[in-house]
Design a protein around this motif. Structure first.
Motif, PDB file in Angstrom:
ATOM      1  N   GLY A  26       0.803  -1.210   0.000  1.00  0.00           N
ATOM      2  CA  GLY A  26       0.000   0.000   0.000  1.00  0.00           C
ATOM      3  C   GLY A  26       0.840   1.265   0.000  1.00  0.00           C
ATOM      4  N   THR A  27       2.112   1.141   0.362  1.00  0.00           N
ATOM      5  CA  THR A  27       3.023   2.282   0.369  1.00  0.00           C
ATOM      6  C   THR A  27       4.018   2.186  -0.787  1.00  0.00           C
ATOM      7  OG1 THR A  27       2.852   2.561   2.766  1.00  0.00           O
ATOM      8  CG2 THR A  27       4.802   3.498   1.702  1.00  0.00           C
ATOM      9  N   LEU A  28       4.650   1.015  -0.930  1.00  0.00           N
ATOM     10  CA  LEU A  28       5.610   0.794  -2.006  1.00  0.00           C
ATOM     11  C   LEU A  28       5.002   0.063  -3.198  1.00  0.00           C
ATOM     12  CD1 LEU A  28       8.712  -0.279   0.119  1.00  0.00           C
ATOM     13  CD2 LEU A  28       8.274   1.952  -0.938  1.00  0.00           C
ATOM     14  N   HIS A  29       4.016  -0.777  -2.939  1.00  0.00           N
ATOM     15  CA  HIS A  29       3.412  -1.566  -4.016  1.00  0.00           C
ATOM     16  C   HIS A  29       2.082  -2.139  -3.527  1.00  0.00           C
ATOM     17  CE1 HIS A  29       4.067  -5.541  -2.154  1.00  0.00           C
ATOM     18  NE2 HIS A  29       5.159  -5.004  -1.653  1.00  0.00           N
ATOM     19  N   ALA A 223      11.663  11.288  17.816  1.00  0.00           N
ATOM     20  CA  ALA A 223      11.040  12.460  17.210  1.00  0.00           C
ATOM     21  C   ALA A 223      11.700  12.872  15.899  1.00  0.00           C
ATOM     22  CB  ALA A 223      11.067  13.640  18.182  1.00  0.00           C
ATOM     23  N   ARG A 224      12.834  12.237  15.539  1.00  0.00           N
ATOM     24  CA  ARG A 224      13.486  12.500  14.257  1.00  0.00           C
ATOM     25  C   ARG A 224      13.293  11.335  13.291  1.00  0.00           C
ATOM     26  NH1 ARG A 224      14.458  17.393  12.714  1.00  0.00           N
ATOM     27  NH2 ARG A 224      16.032  16.564  11.284  1.00  0.00           N
ATOM     28  N   VAL A 225      12.338  10.465  13.614  1.00  0.00           N
ATOM     29  CA  VAL A 225      12.031   9.315  12.765  1.00  0.00           C
ATOM     30  C   VAL A 225      10.611   9.482  12.226  1.00  0.00           C
ATOM     31  CG1 VAL A 225      11.780   6.802  12.648  1.00  0.00           C
ATOM     32  CG2 VAL A 225      13.539   7.821  14.120  1.00  0.00           C
ATOM     33  N   LEU A 226      10.454   9.339  10.919  1.00  0.00           N
ATOM     34  CA  LEU A 226       9.145   9.467  10.269  1.00  0.00           C
ATOM     35  C   LEU A 226       8.649   8.097   9.826  1.00  0.00           C
ATOM     36  CD1 LEU A 226       6.863  11.226   8.962  1.00  0.00           C
ATOM     37  CD2 LEU A 226       8.271  11.213   6.869  1.00  0.00           C
ATOM     38  N   MET A 227       7.452   7.726  10.281  1.00  0.00           N
ATOM     39  CA  MET A 227       6.790   6.502   9.823  1.00  0.00           C
ATOM     40  C   MET A 227       5.796   6.863   8.732  1.00  0.00           C
ATOM     41  SD  MET A 227       6.264   3.127  10.307  1.00  0.00           S
ATOM     42  CE  MET A 227       5.473   2.458   8.817  1.00  0.00           C
ATOM     43  N   VAL A 228       5.914   6.190   7.581  1.00  0.00           N
ATOM     44  CA  VAL A 228       5.003   6.425   6.459  1.00  0.00           C
ATOM     45  C   VAL A 228       4.227   5.142   6.182  1.00  0.00           C
ATOM     46  CG1 VAL A 228       4.797   7.101   4.041  1.00  0.00           C
ATOM     47  CG2 VAL A 228       6.649   8.053   5.449  1.00  0.00           C
ATOM     48  N   GLY A 229       2.893   5.228   6.194  1.00  0.00           N
ATOM     49  CA  GLY A 229       2.096   4.047   5.930  1.00  0.00           C
ATOM     50  C   GLY A 229       0.653   4.377   5.632  1.00  0.00           C
ATOM     51  N   LEU A 249      -0.936   7.758   4.253  1.00  0.00           N
ATOM     52  CA  LEU A 249      -1.233   7.730   2.822  1.00  0.00           C
ATOM     53  C   LEU A 249      -2.687   7.317   2.611  1.00  0.00           C
ATOM     54  CD1 LEU A 249       2.028   5.978   1.556  1.00  0.00           C
ATOM     55  CD2 LEU A 249       1.577   8.437   1.806  1.00  0.00           C
ATOM     56  N   ARG A 250      -3.443   8.186   1.949  1.00  0.00           N
ATOM     57  CA  ARG A 250      -4.872   7.938   1.799  1.00  0.00           C
ATOM     58  C   ARG A 250      -5.200   6.811   0.811  1.00  0.00           C
ATOM     59  NH1 ARG A 250      -8.564  11.647   3.577  1.00  0.00           N
ATOM     60  NH2 ARG A 250      -7.807  13.578   4.488  1.00  0.00           N
ATOM     61  N   ALA A 251      -4.384   6.652  -0.225  1.00  0.00           N
ATOM     62  CA  ALA A 251      -4.708   5.694  -1.292  1.00  0.00           C
ATOM     63  C   ALA A 251      -4.254   4.286  -0.906  1.00  0.00           C
ATOM     64  CB  ALA A 251      -4.060   6.124  -2.607  1.00  0.00           C
ATOM     65  N   GLY A 252      -4.671   3.845   0.266  1.00  0.00           N
ATOM     66  CA  GLY A 252      -4.294   2.512   0.731  1.00  0.00           C
ATOM     67  C   GLY A 252      -5.482   1.811   1.333  1.00  0.00           C
ATOM     68  N   VAL A 253      -5.301   1.286   2.526  1.00  0.00           N
ATOM     69  CA  VAL A 253      -6.351   0.493   3.147  1.00  0.00           C
ATOM     70  C   VAL A 253      -7.608   1.311   3.449  1.00  0.00           C
ATOM     71  CG1 VAL A 253      -5.554   0.837   5.523  1.00  0.00           C
ATOM     72  CG2 VAL A 253      -6.759  -1.265   4.917  1.00  0.00           C
ATOM     73  N   HIS A 254      -7.465   2.639   3.593  1.00  0.00           N
ATOM     74  CA  HIS A 254      -8.626   3.498   3.871  1.00  0.00           C
ATOM     75  C   HIS A 254      -9.126   4.209   2.612  1.00  0.00           C
ATOM     76  CE1 HIS A 254      -8.286   2.973   8.218  1.00  0.00           C
ATOM     77  NE2 HIS A 254      -6.992   3.162   8.090  1.00  0.00           N
ATOM     78  N   ARG A 255      -8.810   3.693   1.441  1.00  0.00           N
ATOM     79  CA  ARG A 255      -9.152   4.372   0.195  1.00  0.00           C
ATOM     80  C   ARG A 255     -10.660   4.487  -0.036  1.00  0.00           C
ATOM     81  NH1 ARG A 255      -6.595   0.218  -3.966  1.00  0.00           N
ATOM     82  NH2 ARG A 255      -5.067   0.280  -2.312  1.00  0.00           N
ATOM     83  N   ASP A 256     -11.455   3.651   0.632  1.00  0.00           N
ATOM     84  CA  ASP A 256     -12.906   3.694   0.439  1.00  0.00           C
ATOM     85  C   ASP A 256     -13.556   4.899   1.100  1.00  0.00           C
ATOM     86  OD1 ASP A 256     -12.881   1.406  -1.073  1.00  0.00           O
ATOM     87  OD2 ASP A 256     -13.264   0.081   0.636  1.00  0.00           O
ATOM     88  N   SER A 257     -12.783   5.665   1.880  1.00  0.00           N
ATOM     89  CA  SER A 257     -13.331   6.880   2.489  1.00  0.00           C
ATOM     90  C   SER A 257     -12.438   8.072   2.163  1.00  0.00           C
ATOM     91  CB  SER A 257     -13.447   6.713   4.009  1.00  0.00           C
ATOM     92  OG  SER A 257     -12.204   6.290   4.561  1.00  0.00           O
ATOM     93  N   PRO A 258     -12.190   8.322   0.834  1.00  0.00           N
ATOM     94  CA  PRO A 258     -11.231   9.358   0.429  1.00  0.00           C
ATOM     95  C   PRO A 258     -11.641  10.773   0.765  1.00  0.00           C
ATOM     96  CG  PRO A 258     -12.480   8.601  -1.459  1.00  0.00           C
ATOM     97  CD  PRO A 258     -12.862   7.707  -0.298  1.00  0.00           C
TER      98      PRO A 258
END
Length: 282
Positions: A26-29, A223-229, A249-258
């Motif tokens: 969902g983030t990389l592929h 606090a200097r680490v960013l989690m992206v998902g 990232l909106r275009a992933g598992v929650h894409r049904d409520s954009p």
């Protein structure tokens, strides 16, 4: 930061972090090939001097996931490392220096996808064919045909009755099967809890995998680490609890409520990200 900020790309916040943890699916592929914008973003992050770890709830070892990413178009030199919940579980069972791994016995009833045994290779374990003869259950993956928790009711009811501990190396609640979304190992683990069993979860959003990620990065300030998902329940909530920055990232598992505001989707503050954008992009 009190509310989520919409951004177009990581370049707008690049000075806020030194390290990046990237979810995989969902983030990389999405199982076919690496998103071109994501591949470009990783290259830009490395050029900017940022360290990048792929952080996955896969119950398989890191090497298997690296090979999978390479087959989808992302070579190992495109990022600094990959850490899976399966790898954290394997290391814990190998070292046996801390809970819950230190308290587990040798008799292991293994539940894995496709008969994969890499999560127990090289470990001092006796793999048994029935939970009745086990000291603990290791849940690493599920075949599509065995994904329905009811499939396991008879075998797991007795184990729960005698308080057999379960170690779940993939807390995801749903996964993509041939027919669409089906229950993932995390759903079976929660079913086991419902039966009265004891479960320890290793992957996101639980603390062990985020502690392991900080170890891998050399213990930087969270606090200097960013989690992206793309999962509010796993990526965002887990990183928030670890004191990290979060990008949803909106275009992933929650894409049904954009069109729903992030706060409406996120709910509790623990699931509210610092930033949001559609897909991973620079």
């Amino acid at each position: 930061m009190d509310e989520t900020i919409e951004i177009e790309g990581l370049r707008t916040i690049v000075d806020r972090f030194d390290h990046v943890l990237l979810d995989q699916w969902g983030t990389l592929h999405e199982g076919q090939s690496i998103f071109p914008a994501a591949r470009d973003c990783l290259a830009r992050l490395r050029q900017a001097g940022k360290r990048v770890l792929v952080l996955s709830n896969s119950g398989k070892r890191a090497r298997s996931n690296a090979q999978r990413l390479a087959s989808l178009g992302l070579p190992t030199d495109a990022y600094d490392g990959i850490l899976t919940s399966g790898e954290v579980t394997w290391n814990g069972l190998k070292k046996r220096t801390r809970a819950p791994f230190a308290e587990l016995g040798r008799g292991c009833f293994l539940i894995a996808r496709g008969g994969d045994r890499t999560i127990v290779d090289g470990l001092d374990l006796a793999i048994v064919a029935d939970p009745e003869n086990a000291d603990f259950i290791l849940l690493a993956g599920l075949d599509d045909a065995a994904a329905d928790p009811e499939y396991w009711r008879q075998r797991l009811t007795g184990a729960a009755t005698r308080s057999l501990p379960m170690l779940c190396a993939n807390p995801d609640l749903a996964m993509f099967g041939a027919q669409g979304l089906i229950p993932a190992p995390g759903a079976l683990a929660h079913f086991y809890e419902m039966l009265g069993g004891r479960v320890t979860f290793v992957g996101k959003p639980h603390a062990p995998i985020f502690k392991a990620a900080l170890d891998e990065l050399g213990q930087p300030p969270p606090a200097r680490v960013l989690m992206v998902g793309d999962s509010l329940d796993h990526d965002i909530a887990g990183a928030h609890a670890a004191g990290m920055l979060t990008l949803f990232l909106r275009a992933g598992v929650h894409r049904d409520s954009p069109n729903e505001p992030v706060h409406g989707v996120a709910g509790p503050n623990a699931r509210t990200p610092h930033w949001t954008m559609t897909r991973l992009a620079w």
